[in-house]
Scaffold this active site. Structure first.
Site, PDB file in Angstrom:
ATOM      1  N   CYS A 107     -24.692 -25.304 -15.262  1.00 15.85           N
ATOM      2  CA  CYS A 107     -26.001 -25.065 -15.859  1.00 15.85           C
ATOM      3  C   CYS A 107     -26.050 -23.677 -16.515  1.00 15.85           C
ATOM      4  O   CYS A 107     -25.343 -23.434 -17.480  1.00 15.85           O
ATOM      5  CB  CYS A 107     -27.086 -25.249 -14.800  1.00 15.85           C
ATOM      6  SG  CYS A 107     -28.727 -25.401 -15.512  1.00 15.85           S
ATOM      7  N   TYR A 108     -26.826 -22.732 -15.986  1.00 14.40           N
ATOM      8  CA  TYR A 108     -26.831 -21.379 -16.565  1.00 14.40           C
ATOM      9  C   TYR A 108     -25.404 -20.820 -16.601  1.00 14.40           C
ATOM     10  O   TYR A 108     -25.020 -20.110 -17.534  1.00 14.40           O
ATOM     11  CB  TYR A 108     -27.747 -20.454 -15.751  1.00 14.40           C
ATOM     12  CG  TYR A 108     -27.817 -19.044 -16.306  1.00 14.40           C
ATOM     13  CD1 TYR A 108     -28.627 -18.736 -17.386  1.00 14.40           C
ATOM     14  CD2 TYR A 108     -27.044 -18.021 -15.750  1.00 14.40           C
ATOM     15  CE1 TYR A 108     -28.669 -17.451 -17.916  1.00 14.40           C
ATOM     16  CE2 TYR A 108     -27.086 -16.726 -16.266  1.00 14.40           C
ATOM     17  CZ  TYR A 108     -27.898 -16.446 -17.347  1.00 14.40           C
ATOM     18  OH  TYR A 108     -27.943 -15.181 -17.862  1.00 14.40           O
ATOM     19  N   SER A 114     -31.380 -16.686  23.774  1.00 14.99           N
ATOM     20  CA  SER A 114     -32.664 -17.388  23.826  1.00 14.99           C
ATOM     21  C   SER A 114     -32.502 -18.822  24.295  1.00 14.99           C
ATOM     22  O   SER A 114     -33.460 -19.470  24.685  1.00 14.99           O
ATOM     23  CB  SER A 114     -33.291 -17.397  22.433  1.00 14.99           C
ATOM     24  OG  SER A 114     -32.541 -18.256  21.589  1.00 14.99           O
ATOM     25  N   GLY A 115     -31.260 -19.328  24.233  1.00 18.76           N
ATOM     26  CA  GLY A 115     -31.057 -20.734  24.550  1.00 18.76           C
ATOM     27  C   GLY A 115     -31.091 -21.595  23.301  1.00 18.76           C
ATOM     28  O   GLY A 115     -30.832 -22.787  23.348  1.00 18.76           O
ATOM     29  N   VAL A 169     -29.576 -22.662  19.469  1.00 18.71           N
ATOM     30  CA  VAL A 169     -28.198 -22.976  19.108  1.00 18.71           C
ATOM     31  C   VAL A 169     -27.407 -21.706  18.761  1.00 18.71           C
ATOM     32  O   VAL A 169     -26.317 -21.478  19.295  1.00 18.71           O
ATOM     33  CB  VAL A 169     -28.149 -23.930  17.879  1.00 18.71           C
ATOM     34  CG1 VAL A 169     -26.714 -24.298  17.552  1.00 18.71           C
ATOM     35  CG2 VAL A 169     -28.970 -25.164  18.146  1.00 18.71           C
ATOM     36  N   ASP A 170     -27.973 -20.864  17.891  1.00 18.50           N
ATOM     37  CA  ASP A 170     -27.200 -19.729  17.381  1.00 18.50           C
ATOM     38  C   ASP A 170     -26.819 -18.740  18.489  1.00 18.50           C
ATOM     39  O   ASP A 170     -25.653 -18.382  18.630  1.00 18.50           O
ATOM     40  CB  ASP A 170     -27.969 -19.002  16.269  1.00 18.50           C
ATOM     41  CG  ASP A 170     -28.357 -19.947  15.144  1.00 18.50           C
ATOM     42  OD1 ASP A 170     -27.694 -20.994  15.014  1.00 18.50           O
ATOM     43  OD2 ASP A 170     -29.320 -19.660  14.419  1.00 18.50           O
TER      44      ASP A 170
END
Ligand code: XMP
Length: 505
Positions: free
Chosen positions: A78-79, A218-219, A221-222
């Protein structure tokens, strides 16, 4: 490596995703740093993204002519195509008609079109178009409104497409990208999470040595994947602080503890329920709830962090979309600080480490599996930081949280039993602070109304309410009313986003 040069297109992440789907590693680089990066990393191929500008605009992104002279295959989209043509001395013009949406493409024989039909559907979205060919180029495709819809310079391995192969609506988009990456650039498809896991563990080990790392787990996923990865690399020198604010879903706190407590790291679970509930007592405004929870979290983390002497590194679960969205390059640093967001001033650390910073979300999940995390952690749906506090409308009490936890669990269980969890992006229950009259047996009840919410979305910026079969809703509704006390009415939220949001508060 393939380098994706970003000219501000809305699909820049998607292009990178598609290349990774071919098991080839790629990175996105802003156009003004592209040439330097190319010289530094010597990629096997370069892809120019689209972008909203016209090549003739004063402030529109440009590229040095030199990049075309390095002998590296380039694909302009495109561009990216218009800029290639413009930079190499051809004409770009505003088309008479803006082309947007699905279009029929007619092709000529070319390496880039290997294995695709002469006539196929492609996705177009452009105002300007290439009007004449640069020297040495040949036209290889056209559409009704775009006589030069694709061009190539075989000798220099330069290819350009006016349409978007990265978008699903382009029938052979994936094949075209594969032709470029695997055939033309001769990339080896060996980017897998299995390889990555091994490399990342070694990298962390080499960097950290016998230093100490602190992570707020935190529990989600990451942070779970970061925890697993770093603990594999450095074992007990990793301390994870899991602040259980009492606003998690049913069993969630125990699940997180079970997954990590014997993994060799130093795992600390702080039961801070009482403390959070005390501060939230009587608070009804959603933004105030969020603020209190954020502040309290930092305070607890800080208090615990201080007890650990001589922390060298703070680990974070930043992922690649966070970095791309925050503007790439130097902004990655800004994002780190932003992520820390007032996090421990008093816990001294030398540096931040972000072992997932080059991964997309589904790669993070795959890596988690590769590292042996249980499915319930790896496939966890997104869950807001403030937790159930923003799913109990109005003021929060332990009783209300427990009701919601039980009801939410049943709803999730029924959706999962029906196999709908794979196609629905987020699904949960909300305890409204509305009470209505009902009848149970011979008795009148005056109990809470529960709302069920389920949405389909890819980006969480917009979302569609999920069309769940009536039977599944019926089963969930019956079970909740019968198994959970004090809920006598259940409604299903049939608004999309916009105009609603996914969460109720
Ligand atoms: P909304 O409700 O804005 O939600 O449509 C979009 C996505 O963001 C999540 N969400 C939050 N996540 N802290 C978070 O970490 C928050 O305060 C918060 N509020 C909403 C929501 O669950 C959805 O995935």
């Amino acid at each position: 490596m393939i380098l994706v040069v970003d000219f501000g297109g809305q699909y820049n992440q998607l292009i990178a995703r598609r290349v990774r789907d071919l098991n080839v590693y790629c990175e996105v680089v802003p156009y003004n740093k592209a040439l330097a990066k190319v010289k530094e990393v010597k990629p096997k191929g370069i892809i120019f993204t689209g972008g909203p500008n016209s090549v003739y605009g004063d402030k529109s992104p440009k590229i040095e002519k030199e990049i075309f002279e390095l002998g590296i295959p380039i694909l302009g989209l495109c561009y990216g195509m218009q800029l290639m043509a413009y930079t190499l001395g051809a004409q770009v013009k505003e088309a008479k008609e803006r082309e947007f949406g699905k279009t029929q493409l007619k092709i000529k024989k070319s390496k880039i079109f290997k294995g695709i039909k002469d006539d196929s559907t492609v996705w177009m979205s452009h105002v300007d178009r290439v009007d004449s060919l640069p020297q040495g180029f040949e036209k290889i495709a056209s559409t009704q409104n775009c006589p030069i819809a694709a061009m190539e310079n075989k000798d220099l391995n330069l290819y350009a497409l006016q349409f978007h192969p990265e978008v699903n609506h382009t029938e052979y988009g994936k094949d075209i990208l594969k032709n470029f990456v695997i055939d033309i650039c001769a990339e080896n498809p060996n980017w897998t999470m299995k390889n990555y896991a091994q490399r990342a563990v070694e990298e962390v080990r080499a960097k950290v040595g016998d230093g100490k790392v602190l992570l707020a787990l935190s529990g989600g996923v990451d942070s779970s994947v970061v925890a697993k990865l770093i603990s594999r690399a450095i074992g007990p020198n990793l301390t994870c602080i899991f602040v259980d604010h009492g606003l998690m879903r049913k069993n969630e706190g125990d699940e997180v503890e079970a997954a990590f407590k014997d993994s060799g790291m130093h795992f600390i679970r702080i039961d801070a329920e009482e403390r959070f509930l005390k501060r939230l007592a009587g608070i009804t405004d959603p933004e105030t709830k969020r603020k209190i929870i954020g502040e309290e979290f930092i305070r607890v983390f800080e208090e615990e962090g201080k007890k650990i002497k001589a922390v060298d590194y703070l680990a974070q679960g930043t992922i690649y979309p966070d970095i791309i969205e925050s503007g790439l390059g130097d902004s990655a640093v800004i994002k780190s600080h932003h992520n820390v967001g007032g996090l421990p001033d008093t816990v001294d650390f030398k540096e931040i480490i972000e072992p997932l910073r080059m991964l997309f979300k589904d790669e993070v999940r795959e890596l988690g599996k590769e590292l042996g995390l249980p499915d319930y952690l790896v496939n966890r749906q997104p869950f807001p930081g403030p937790g159930l506090a923003i799913r109990v409308m109005g003021d929060i009490t332990k009783e209300k949280l427990d009701l919601l936890r039980d009801a939410d669990y049943i709803f999730r269980e029924e959706l999962e039993k029906a196999g709908l969890n794979k196609e629905i992006s987020q699904y949960f229950a909300v305890l409204t602070n509305n009470r209505t009259v009902g009848v149970m047996g011979d008795f009148r009840t005056y109990d809470y109304t529960l709302a069920l919410r389920a949405v389909k979305t890819t980006d969480f910026m917009t979302a569609d309410w999920a069309r769940i079969p009536y039977e599944v809703l019926d089963k969930a509704s019956n079970r909740i009313v019968n198994e959970v006390g004090h809920i006598n009415r259940i409604v299903y939220d049939i608004t999309s986003k916009p105009p609603a949001t996914i969460e109720w508060e």
